[in-house]
Design an enzyme around this catalytic site. Structure first.
Site, PDB file in Angstrom:
ATOM      1  N   ARG A 117       1.371  -3.689  12.731  1.00  0.00           N
ATOM      2  CA  ARG A 117       0.468  -3.982  13.963  1.00  0.00           C
ATOM      3  C   ARG A 117       0.828  -5.345  14.374  1.00  0.00           C
ATOM      4  O   ARG A 117       1.332  -6.501  13.826  1.00  0.00           O
ATOM      5  CB  ARG A 117      -0.837  -4.296  13.295  1.00  0.00           C
ATOM      6  CG  ARG A 117      -1.657  -3.031  12.882  1.00  0.00           C
ATOM      7  CD  ARG A 117      -1.958  -2.078  14.140  1.00  0.00           C
ATOM      8  NE  ARG A 117      -2.640  -0.820  13.845  1.00  0.00           N
ATOM      9  CZ  ARG A 117      -2.252   0.087  13.243  1.00  0.00           C
ATOM     10  NH1 ARG A 117      -0.587   0.325  13.238  1.00  0.00           N
ATOM     11  NH2 ARG A 117      -2.895   1.264  12.819  1.00  0.00           N
ATOM     12  N   HIS A 163       6.167   1.784  19.846  1.00  0.00           N
ATOM     13  CA  HIS A 163       5.366   2.279  18.740  1.00  0.00           C
ATOM     14  C   HIS A 163       5.281   3.579  18.380  1.00  0.00           C
ATOM     15  O   HIS A 163       4.616   4.492  18.597  1.00  0.00           O
ATOM     16  CB  HIS A 163       3.787   2.102  19.279  1.00  0.00           C
ATOM     17  CG  HIS A 163       2.912   2.055  18.158  1.00  0.00           C
ATOM     18  ND1 HIS A 163       1.574   1.366  18.147  1.00  0.00           N
ATOM     19  CD2 HIS A 163       3.022   2.617  16.669  1.00  0.00           C
ATOM     20  CE1 HIS A 163       1.080   1.280  17.092  1.00  0.00           C
ATOM     21  NE2 HIS A 163       1.643   2.060  16.277  1.00  0.00           N
ATOM     22  N   GLU A 222      -0.314  -3.182  23.965  1.00  0.00           N
ATOM     23  CA  GLU A 222       0.496  -1.912  24.109  1.00  0.00           C
ATOM     24  C   GLU A 222      -0.122  -0.961  25.277  1.00  0.00           C
ATOM     25  O   GLU A 222      -0.968  -0.712  25.334  1.00  0.00           O
ATOM     26  CB  GLU A 222       0.728  -1.135  22.807  1.00  0.00           C
ATOM     27  CG  GLU A 222       1.323  -1.926  21.685  1.00  0.00           C
ATOM     28  CD  GLU A 222       1.303  -1.073  20.379  1.00  0.00           C
ATOM     29  OE1 GLU A 222       0.959  -0.220  20.263  1.00  0.00           O
ATOM     30  OE2 GLU A 222       2.016  -1.788  19.256  1.00  0.00           O
ATOM     31  N   THR A 237       6.610  -2.633  11.624  1.00  0.00           N
ATOM     32  CA  THR A 237       5.915  -1.178  12.197  1.00  0.00           C
ATOM     33  C   THR A 237       4.645  -1.104  11.754  1.00  0.00           C
ATOM     34  O   THR A 237       3.871   0.001  11.818  1.00  0.00           O
ATOM     35  CB  THR A 237       6.755  -0.249  11.341  1.00  0.00           C
ATOM     36  OG1 THR A 237       6.710  -0.437  10.111  1.00  0.00           O
ATOM     37  CG2 THR A 237       8.530  -0.269  11.777  1.00  0.00           C
ATOM     38  N   GLY A 247       0.789  -1.151   0.094  1.00  0.00           N
ATOM     39  CA  GLY A 247       0.073   0.037   0.010  1.00  0.00           C
ATOM     40  C   GLY A 247       0.864   1.367  -0.014  1.00  0.00           C
ATOM     41  O   GLY A 247       1.959   1.243  -0.296  1.00  0.00           O
ATOM     42  N   ARG A 248       0.275   2.509   0.634  1.00  0.00           N
ATOM     43  CA  ARG A 248       1.089   3.705   0.236  1.00  0.00           C
ATOM     44  C   ARG A 248       2.361   3.621   1.364  1.00  0.00           C
ATOM     45  O   ARG A 248       3.410   4.126   0.848  1.00  0.00           O
ATOM     46  CB  ARG A 248       0.194   4.910   0.784  1.00  0.00           C
ATOM     47  CG  ARG A 248      -0.506   4.614   2.269  1.00  0.00           C
ATOM     48  CD  ARG A 248      -1.087   6.143   2.620  1.00  0.00           C
ATOM     49  NE  ARG A 248      -1.304   5.880   3.832  1.00  0.00           N
ATOM     50  CZ  ARG A 248      -1.585   7.408   4.320  1.00  0.00           C
ATOM     51  NH1 ARG A 248      -1.472   8.430   4.136  1.00  0.00           N
ATOM     52  NH2 ARG A 248      -1.923   7.148   5.851  1.00  0.00           N
ATOM     53  N   SER A 291       1.329  -9.619  -1.272  1.00  0.00           N
ATOM     54  CA  SER A 291       0.174  -9.429  -0.392  1.00  0.00           C
ATOM     55  C   SER A 291      -0.784 -10.314  -1.160  1.00  0.00           C
ATOM     56  O   SER A 291      -0.785 -10.612  -2.362  1.00  0.00           O
ATOM     57  CB  SER A 291      -0.531  -7.955  -0.478  1.00  0.00           C
ATOM     58  OG  SER A 291      -0.912  -7.577  -1.617  1.00  0.00           O
TER      59      SER A 291
END
Length: 313
Positions: free
Chosen positions: A232, A280, A261, A230, A150-151, A171
């Site tokens: 989830r 995070h 978290e 980075t 994705g982006r 993906s």
């Protein structure tokens, strides 16, 4: 009116926006929310809550315990931790803010370099009087495997190309033309994990993607490879990851996200070797906060004027 700004861990939110323009009592909470009862107690009487990304979940149960809530502002354009259907049913308007992929992509490369070149270990050794205790890995000519194009993934892939890496991606719905547009090559999942020197995750968390990286994927990784997450925490099977690290089957792991978290102080990941851990920090930058908090104020003022902006529900 009472406005509650949650999860202001660094106690900086007050300085990032003109909160004084909001005709309300604005309170900032620096500690994490512990549980449902804690959130209900903190938010008693609050008509507006500002949530920082997905640090605090707003489930149907939690929303039901907040009868005074009328507006929930989340930083970012989406928030999987908010039950939007329950919010609509309860008559709670949910608004978001803009965001940028740059900060997380930049941290991803910081983690890759820190893990590959053993920067934390060498820094610690230097402070104790040591000198050159490890042998680092290389990027140029090696393969970068991007899981999720994705982006964010596409930006990380472009940087990999700049480092002179052979970049591949996978993906579940990625096809060759889309990969080519991003300047990379689409491969199968097994090929990506078995041939990449660096595997980096940029995948949206869902029931289908939970545990996307498990024992099978970790078992085929090269002994010299590193895994970076980075995105989830639940994308990776933590138990399988811990076993992999304990058995020293891959070079290392760099993590910015976790199943729970903040990560509990006694969590085993904190004591394992071959790890680089950050709390995070993906979106935690000055530039990001200068978008998040002013637009949160903007969302509150727009709602008060009867014209909510950037509505998610």
């Amino acid at each position: 009116m009472r406005v509650l700004v949650l999860d202001d861990y660094q106690e900086v939110a007050a300085g990032y926006a003109a909160w004084e323009t909001v005709p309300a009592d604005v309170a900032f909470v620096a500690r994490p929310v512990v549980d449902d009862d804690d959130l209900v107690a903190l938010a008693a009487g609050a008509e507006v809550i500002v949530a920082m990304r997905e640090r605090t979940a707003f489930t149907a149960t939690r929303l039901a315990g907040l009868p005074d809530l009328r507006l929930l502002v989340t930083t970012g354009k989406a928030n999987a931790a908010i039950d939007l259907a329950a919010a609509r049913e309860q008559g709670v308007v949910v608004s978001g803010t803009d965001s940028s992929p740059a900060a997380t992509a930049e941290l991803t490369w910081g983690l890759i370099l820190a893990c590959l070149r053993h920067i934390p270990a060498e820094d610690a050794a230097m402070r104790k009087g040591g000198w050159q205790t490890t042998v680092g890995g290389d990027l140029a000519g090696r393969r970068l495997g991007v899981v999720g194009l994705g982006r964010l993934g596409a930006q990380v892939a472009r940087i990999g190309t700049a480092f002179g890496m052979d970049v591949v991606a996978w993906s579940q719905n990625l096809d060759a033309p889309r990969a080519e547009e991003a300047g990379v090559r689409a491969v199968g999942k097994e090929e990506l994990f078995s041939t990449s020197d660096v595997v980096t995750l940029h995948y949206k968390l869902s029931d289908r993607s939970r545990g996307l990286v498990g024992a099978e994927e970790l078992s085929v990784m090269r002994p010299s490879a590193i895994l970076v997450n980075t995105s989830r925490g639940p994308l990776v099977d933590t138990d399988a990851l811990v076993r992999t690290l304990q058995e020293e089957r891959i070079r290392g792991v760099a993590l910015d996200v976790y199943d729970v978290e903040p990560l509990p102080a006694d969590h085993i990941l904190r004591s394992l070797p071959r790890t680089v851990l950050t709390p995070h920090l993906g979106y935690v930058t000055d530039g990001t906060y200068r978008v998040f908090y002013p637009q949160a104020v903007d969302a509150i003022l727009a709602w008060l004027a009867g014209s909510p902006v950037r509505r998610l529900a």
